[in-house]
Design an enzyme around this catalytic site. Structure first.
Site, PDB file in Angstrom:
ATOM      1  N   SER A 178       5.457   2.889  -6.848  1.00 51.65           N
ATOM      2  CA  SER A 178       6.545   3.248  -7.763  1.00 51.65           C
ATOM      3  C   SER A 178       7.903   3.132  -7.078  1.00 51.65           C
ATOM      4  O   SER A 178       8.894   2.785  -7.709  1.00 51.65           O
ATOM      5  CB  SER A 178       6.355   4.682  -8.270  1.00 51.65           C
ATOM      6  OG  SER A 178       5.185   4.738  -9.047  1.00 51.65           O
TER       7      SER A 178
ATOM      8  N   PRO B  56       0.815  -1.223   0.000  1.00 51.25           N
ATOM      9  CA  PRO B  56       0.000   0.000   0.000  1.00 51.25           C
ATOM     10  C   PRO B  56       0.848   1.273   0.000  1.00 51.25           C
ATOM     11  O   PRO B  56       0.498   2.243  -0.662  1.00 51.25           O
ATOM     12  CB  PRO B  56      -0.823  -0.128   1.287  1.00 51.25           C
ATOM     13  CG  PRO B  56      -0.911  -1.603   1.519  1.00 51.25           C
ATOM     14  CD  PRO B  56       0.374  -2.187   1.016  1.00 51.25           C
TER      15      PRO B  56
ATOM     16  N   GLU C  87       4.090  -2.583 -13.785  1.00 50.26           N
ATOM     17  CA  GLU C  87       5.503  -2.859 -14.143  1.00 50.26           C
ATOM     18  C   GLU C  87       6.289  -1.555 -14.279  1.00 50.26           C
ATOM     19  O   GLU C  87       7.122  -1.413 -15.166  1.00 50.26           O
ATOM     20  CB  GLU C  87       5.583  -3.672 -15.436  1.00 50.26           C
ATOM     21  CG  GLU C  87       5.177  -5.105 -15.284  1.00 50.26           C
ATOM     22  CD  GLU C  87       6.277  -5.984 -14.709  1.00 50.26           C
ATOM     23  OE1 GLU C  87       7.453  -5.737 -14.996  1.00 50.26           O
ATOM     24  OE2 GLU C  87       5.937  -6.917 -13.966  1.00 50.26           O
TER      25      GLU C  87
ATOM     26  N   HIS D  28     -15.473   3.326 -34.218  1.00 51.89           N
ATOM     27  CA  HIS D  28     -16.759   2.608 -34.156  1.00 51.89           C
ATOM     28  C   HIS D  28     -17.918   3.561 -33.832  1.00 51.89           C
ATOM     29  O   HIS D  28     -19.064   3.117 -33.719  1.00 51.89           O
ATOM     30  CB  HIS D  28     -16.717   1.510 -33.089  1.00 51.89           C
ATOM     31  CG  HIS D  28     -16.030   0.243 -33.525  1.00 51.89           C
ATOM     32  ND1 HIS D  28     -14.686   0.159 -33.778  1.00 51.89           N
ATOM     33  CD2 HIS D  28     -16.532  -1.000 -33.773  1.00 51.89           C
ATOM     34  CE1 HIS D  28     -14.376  -1.079 -34.128  1.00 51.89           C
ATOM     35  NE2 HIS D  28     -15.474  -1.801 -34.144  1.00 51.89           N
TER      36      HIS D  28
ATOM     37  N   GLY E  10     -20.685   5.599 -31.978  1.00 45.55           N
ATOM     38  CA  GLY E  10     -21.475   5.278 -30.776  1.00 45.55           C
ATOM     39  C   GLY E  10     -21.436   3.792 -30.449  1.00 45.55           C
ATOM     40  O   GLY E  10     -21.510   3.402 -29.272  1.00 45.55           O
TER      41      GLY E  10
HETATM   42  C1  FAD Z   1      -4.379  -4.776 -12.062  1.00 44.65           C
HETATM   43  C2  FAD Z   1      -3.064  -4.614 -11.379  1.00 44.65           C
HETATM   44  C3  FAD Z   1      -2.196  -5.682 -11.310  1.00 44.65           C
HETATM   45  C4  FAD Z   1      -0.957  -5.554 -10.670  1.00 44.65           C
HETATM   46  N1  FAD Z   1      -0.147  -6.657 -10.526  1.00 44.65           N
HETATM   47  C5  FAD Z   1       0.936  -6.562  -9.708  1.00 44.65           C
HETATM   48  C6  FAD Z   1       1.681  -7.741  -9.362  1.00 44.65           C
HETATM   49  O1  FAD Z   1       1.396  -8.852  -9.826  1.00 44.65           O
HETATM   50  N2  FAD Z   1       2.721  -7.605  -8.497  1.00 44.65           N
HETATM   51  C7  FAD Z   1       3.080  -6.411  -7.953  1.00 44.65           C
HETATM   52  O2  FAD Z   1       4.015  -6.372  -7.183  1.00 44.65           O
HETATM   53  N3  FAD Z   1       2.386  -5.279  -8.275  1.00 44.65           N
HETATM   54  C8  FAD Z   1       1.331  -5.330  -9.116  1.00 44.65           C
HETATM   55  N4  FAD Z   1       0.610  -4.201  -9.431  1.00 44.65           N
HETATM   56  C9  FAD Z   1       1.028  -2.921  -8.851  1.00 44.65           C
HETATM   57  C10 FAD Z   1       1.555  -1.935  -9.881  1.00 44.65           C
HETATM   58  O3  FAD Z   1       2.809  -2.333 -10.354  1.00 44.65           O
HETATM   59  C11 FAD Z   1       1.546  -0.555  -9.188  1.00 44.65           C
HETATM   60  O4  FAD Z   1       0.189  -0.155  -9.117  1.00 44.65           O
HETATM   61  C12 FAD Z   1       2.383   0.461  -9.917  1.00 44.65           C
HETATM   62  O5  FAD Z   1       3.751   0.147  -9.795  1.00 44.65           O
HETATM   63  C13 FAD Z   1       2.165   1.877  -9.398  1.00 44.65           C
HETATM   64  O6  FAD Z   1       2.225   1.945  -8.005  1.00 44.65           O
HETATM   65  P1  FAD Z   1       1.039   2.682  -7.198  1.00 44.65           P
HETATM   66  O7  FAD Z   1      -0.241   2.119  -7.684  1.00 44.65           O
HETATM   67  O8  FAD Z   1       1.330   2.600  -5.761  1.00 44.65           O
HETATM   68  O9  FAD Z   1       1.106   4.189  -7.698  1.00 44.65           O
HETATM   69  P2  FAD Z   1       2.055   5.362  -7.116  1.00 44.65           P
HETATM   70  O10 FAD Z   1       3.458   4.896  -7.088  1.00 44.65           O
HETATM   71  O11 FAD Z   1       1.455   5.877  -5.866  1.00 44.65           O
HETATM   72  O12 FAD Z   1       1.899   6.433  -8.254  1.00 44.65           O
HETATM   73  C14 FAD Z   1       0.802   7.355  -8.335  1.00 44.65           C
HETATM   74  C15 FAD Z   1       1.097   8.325  -9.470  1.00 44.65           C
HETATM   75  O13 FAD Z   1       2.289   9.069  -9.171  1.00 44.65           O
HETATM   76  C16 FAD Z   1       3.217   8.937 -10.222  1.00 44.65           C
HETATM   77  N5  FAD Z   1       4.593   8.929  -9.682  1.00 44.65           N
HETATM   78  C17 FAD Z   1       5.069   8.204  -8.648  1.00 44.65           C
HETATM   79  N6  FAD Z   1       6.397   8.435  -8.493  1.00 44.65           N
HETATM   80  C18 FAD Z   1       6.752   9.318  -9.462  1.00 44.65           C
HETATM   81  C19 FAD Z   1       7.975   9.933  -9.852  1.00 44.65           C
HETATM   82  N7  FAD Z   1       9.106   9.655  -9.207  1.00 44.65           N
HETATM   83  N8  FAD Z   1       7.960  10.783 -10.904  1.00 44.65           N
HETATM   84  C20 FAD Z   1       6.816  11.051 -11.589  1.00 44.65           C
HETATM   85  N9  FAD Z   1       5.628  10.485 -11.276  1.00 44.65           N
HETATM   86  C21 FAD Z   1       5.589   9.624 -10.233  1.00 44.65           C
HETATM   87  C22 FAD Z   1       2.885   7.588 -10.860  1.00 44.65           C
HETATM   88  O14 FAD Z   1       3.405   7.517 -12.186  1.00 44.65           O
HETATM   89  C23 FAD Z   1       1.371   7.598 -10.796  1.00 44.65           C
HETATM   90  O15 FAD Z   1       0.841   8.329 -11.864  1.00 44.65           O
HETATM   91  C24 FAD Z   1      -0.595  -4.302 -10.107  1.00 44.65           C
HETATM   92  C25 FAD Z   1      -1.478  -3.219 -10.209  1.00 44.65           C
HETATM   93  C26 FAD Z   1      -2.696  -3.371 -10.803  1.00 44.65           C
HETATM   94  C27 FAD Z   1      -3.639  -2.202 -10.825  1.00 44.65           C
END
Ligand code: FAD
Length: 390
Positions: free
Chosen positions: A138, A134, A371, A346, A348
């Site tokens: 990133s 949580p 990723e 496509h 509507g």
């Molecule tokens: C459907 C789904 C499947 C997934 N599967 C996996 C999995 O199998 N294993 C796993 O480990 N994770 C998984 N993830 C997690 C996914 O990799 C993360 O959601 C992703 O890395 C982004 O992290 P966050 O959601 O905490 O966003 P945050 O890191 O909180 O980012 C929020 C926003 O801030 C931006 N941001 C953050 N830091 C910076 C920066 N330094 N510079 C500019 N912009 C920035 C981001 O680009 C984003 O737009 C999954 C997510 C989803 C939704």
């Protein structure tokens, strides 16, 4: 679509790989694609698709022979990801995640670990890769899950979120921090957590915009105990393993995105050739031809880049982080663009669920987020050009 067939024909695949790819295409066309709409609506895990993939022995293609596999090239693997994802993006990512989770074990595992765990993967076991928490998205170095040694065991405390297949996986490649190591980065370690370990629980499953048949789980680890023999990367090695794993999984998520892009492009071309307005097929309007030209040109170039990365990996290169980031960034932005334009073309009808492009647009969005979000990839690519201050 001759253009894309010619690109595929240029792939350096063996006869055996081409035959397997043909079987995957047949399965995708005859079974995965027809089931995809119902799986999207019901958001149910596609067990029959997983069974069908396993009937072709697909997991075996990335497991070495010594551990029950039948290895094929990385290019063949990527081509299969793209085909499966083009028919059902949920199933594509479920299968690709088996690779993402198993590859670090293959590349970095001890002999005993591989002998014990890899035959299960080769036989079709589901694998998860658990990094995100949580408060650590990133910036994965902010993870808080703790690994504490206790005699011959390691006790795990913490939790992960957004874990693909986390609720169904037989094996989870889990990243956490070693207790007592103060340095945030040096503390990162990795181990294999097996299904059914006491203390492992699924806290929630996400109700998502797209990829609705792929499960996305929040997991809790409440004093899980795993044998020390399951430790894959001790403290100090974990971050290296994490980055090496991402180098192999990012081109794979690019292939997944290109599967969605190809499906959307194909649907758009079919529709504009059929739909008539003002007494003409809409493909005859120059504005639409220009759009198709731009999309086709970008798709062709993106695919060519994917195969460039595949060639590097198949030739044994490991320092491919920037190439992998470029593949992921461009393929995912393109998948979103083509899927959005396909809906637009496509009219509507594209906004309604009767046409597949509506689902493709929802499925495409995640490819820009996971990723490493595309902002992070832009940062990685841009930063690579920074020279040391003189
Ligand atoms: C459907 C789904 C499947 C997934 N599967 C996996 C999995 O199998 N294993 C796993 O480990 N994770 C998984 N993830 C997690 C996914 O990799 C993360 O959601 C992703 O890395 C982004 O992290 P966050 O959601 O905490 O966003 P945050 O890191 O909180 O980012 C929020 C926003 O801030 C931006 N941001 C953050 N830091 C910076 C920066 N330094 N510079 C500019 N912009 C920035 C981001 O680009 C984003 O737009 C999954 C997510 C989803 C939704």
């Amino acid at each position: 679509m001759q253009l894309f067939e010619r690109i595929d024909a240029g792939l350096a695949l063996t006869e055996e790989e081409r035959m397997l790819l043909e079987s995957v295409k047949t399965l995708a066309r005859d079974k995965l694609a027809p089931r995809a709409e119902a799986y999207d609506r019901g958001a149910a895990f596609p067990w029959d698709n997983v069974r069908d993939l396993n009937a072709l022995g697909l997991n075996a293609m990335f497991v070495p022979e010594a551990y029950g596999g039948a290895p094929l090239s990385y290019a063949a693997y990527l081509a299969c990801v793209r085909e499966i994802s083009s028919a059902c993006a949920s199933t594509g990512i479920i299968w690709a995640t088996n690779f993402h989770g198993a590859k670090p074990l293959i590349d970095f595992g001890a002999e005993e670990q591989k002998r014990r765990l890899l035959p299960r993967v080769a036989q079709g076991g589901l694998v998860s890769l658990a990094i995100t928490e949580p408060s650590a998205g990133s910036d994965a170095t902010g993870m808080k899950t703790r690994f504490t040694p206790a005699g011959g065991e390691i006790v795990i405390a913490g939790g992960k979120t957004f874990i693909t297949s986390g609720d169904v996986a037989d094996l989870i490649l889990l990243f956490g921090k070693w207790s007592g190591v103060d340095d945030e980065r040096a503390a990162i370690s990795a181990l294999i957590l097996e299904k059914g370990t006491p203390g492992l629980s699924v806290v929630r499953l996400e109700d998502k915009m797209g990829l609705r048949a792929s499960s996305t789980a929040t997991l809790a680890f409440d004093g899980c105990r795993v044998p020390r023999a399951n430790l894959l990367a001790p403290p100090g090695e974990g971050l290296k393993l994490l980055l090496a794993s991402l180098n192999k999984s990012r081109p794979s998520v690019a292939a997944h995105a290109l599967g969605i892009a190809r499906a959307a492009f194909g649907d758009a071309v079919a529709y504009v050739n059929e739909r008539r307005q003002s007494g003409r097929r809409i493909v005859e309007f120059q504005g639409i031809q220009f759009l198709l030209a731009d999309l086709a040109a970008e798709l062709a170039q993106c695919e060519a880049w994917l195969w460039h990365v595949a060639r590097l990996v198949d030739a044994g290169a490991s320092d491919i982080g920037i190439e992998a980031s470029i593949a992921k960034l461009r393929a995912s932005d393109l998948a979103m663009r083509i899927a959005t334009e396909a809906v637009q073309l496509h009219g509507g009808y594209g906004y309604c669920k009767d046409y597949r492009v509506e689902r493709l647009m929802r499925d495409a969005k995640i490819t820009q987020i996971w990723e490493g979000t595309n902002q992070i990839h832009r940062q990685l690519i841009g930063r690579s050009f920074t020279e040391k201050a003189r």
